[in-house]
Design a protein around this motif. Sequence first.
Motif, short mmCIF file in Angstrom:
data_model
loop_
_atom_site.label_atom_id
_atom_site.label_comp_id
_atom_site.label_asym_id
_atom_site.label_seq_id
_atom_site.Cartn_x
_atom_site.Cartn_y
_atom_site.Cartn_z
N GLY A 94 -9.78 57.82 -0.94
CA GLY A 94 -9.21 57.93 -2.28
C GLY A 94 -8.10 56.93 -2.50
O GLY A 94 -7.82 56.06 -1.67
N PHE A 95 -7.45 57.04 -3.67
CA PHE A 95 -6.36 56.14 -4.03
C PHE A 95 -5.04 56.60 -3.40
O PHE A 95 -4.76 57.79 -3.32
N HIS A 96 -4.26 55.61 -2.97
CA HIS A 96 -2.96 55.88 -2.34
C HIS A 96 -1.90 54.99 -2.98
O HIS A 96 -2.14 53.80 -3.22
N ALA A 103 -2.47 50.26 -6.49
CA ALA A 103 -2.86 51.36 -5.61
C ALA A 103 -3.91 50.88 -4.60
O ALA A 103 -4.76 50.05 -4.91
N LEU A 104 -3.82 51.43 -3.40
CA LEU A 104 -4.75 51.09 -2.32
C LEU A 104 -5.89 52.09 -2.32
O LEU A 104 -5.65 53.30 -2.21
N THR A 142 10.15 47.32 3.84
CA THR A 142 8.95 47.86 4.48
C THR A 142 7.82 47.94 3.47
O THR A 142 8.05 47.96 2.26
N VAL A 143 6.59 48.00 3.99
CA VAL A 143 5.42 48.31 3.18
C VAL A 143 5.06 49.77 3.45
O VAL A 143 5.02 50.19 4.60
N MET A 144 4.80 50.53 2.39
CA MET A 144 4.54 51.97 2.52
C MET A 144 3.22 52.35 1.85
O MET A 144 2.91 51.89 0.75
N VAL A 145 2.46 53.21 2.54
CA VAL A 145 1.27 53.84 1.96
C VAL A 145 1.57 55.32 1.81
O VAL A 145 2.05 55.97 2.75
N HIS A 146 1.30 55.86 0.63
CA HIS A 146 1.56 57.27 0.36
C HIS A 146 0.27 58.09 0.42
O HIS A 146 -0.84 57.55 0.38
N ALA A 147 0.42 59.39 0.48
CA ALA A 147 -0.72 60.29 0.63
C ALA A 147 -1.53 60.43 -0.65
O ALA A 147 -2.75 60.65 -0.60
N ASP A 148 -0.89 60.30 -1.81
CA ASP A 148 -1.54 60.60 -3.09
C ASP A 148 -1.66 59.38 -3.98
O ASP A 148 -1.01 58.35 -3.73
N PRO A 149 -2.45 59.49 -5.05
CA PRO A 149 -2.53 58.40 -6.02
C PRO A 149 -1.18 58.17 -6.71
O PRO A 149 -0.32 59.04 -6.74
N ASP A 150 -1.02 57.02 -7.28
CA ASP A 150 0.20 56.61 -7.97
C ASP A 150 -0.06 56.62 -9.47
O ASP A 150 -1.01 56.01 -9.95
N GLY A 204 6.36 57.75 -8.84
CA GLY A 204 5.00 57.82 -9.37
C GLY A 204 4.22 58.99 -8.82
O GLY A 204 2.99 59.01 -8.89
N ASP A 205 4.93 60.01 -8.30
CA ASP A 205 4.28 61.22 -7.77
C ASP A 205 3.24 60.89 -6.69
O ASP A 205 2.20 61.54 -6.60
N ALA A 206 3.53 59.89 -5.89
CA ALA A 206 2.57 59.45 -4.87
C ALA A 206 2.60 60.31 -3.61
O ALA A 206 1.79 60.10 -2.71
N GLY A 207 3.52 61.23 -3.52
CA GLY A 207 3.49 62.18 -2.41
C GLY A 207 4.08 61.68 -1.11
O GLY A 207 4.88 60.73 -1.08
#
Length: 204
Positions: A82-84, A126-127, A154-162, A189-192
């Motif tokens: 999914g989107f992150h 979004a990834l 840093t580069v960050m990946v979040h659990a949820d969509p942005d 962006g509520d990305a979790g």
Amino acid sequence: MKMKLSFLMILSVILVACGSDEEAPETGAPADPPEAIPETEDEEARAELMDDEGNSVGLVSFLRAPDGNLHVEASVNGLGPGFHGFHIHEAPACDHEHDEGAFTSAEGHYDQDGNSHGDHAGDMPALFVNEDGTAQMTFSFDRVTTEELIDETTVMVHADPDNYGHIPDRYQSDDQEEPGPDEESLSTGDAGDRVACGVVESPQ
């Protein structure tokens, strides 16, 4: 008259067939292979992404594009499909055992102008992760330079969509009086949760 014409036609065919000793070029012969395009050493910065257990899950490279913008290449594996949310954060720290949660040591999104989310200098597309846990993405942007990023972010990946802070006014948050985006949407962006992190460094 017809016999004379026929004789002349036969004679011309014979002359054409015998008049040259050169061999006709082969059709369909393979052309010489093109010269290989030399690889360029234009990677200016990179971030190795680690998950909250300290495992390497990908690499993000920053390269200088011909137009002067940054060209970003991301290759990720082992994440949920999914989107992150995918951002640059403002502190060069990826402590996955931080008291306030994994990678909170990286602080907030990189931005020098006090913008809300969606307009942060460190906000990236979004990834999208495939069902097999892999992701590949390339894009260019002009909001930052490698000089700003190396050893500072840093580069960050979040659990949820942005959602990029896009909450229409018809939606009302439970914790604020006015409709539209709340503080969390305007900052993240509520990305979790933060699921992968990498300090931006010079390529080795």
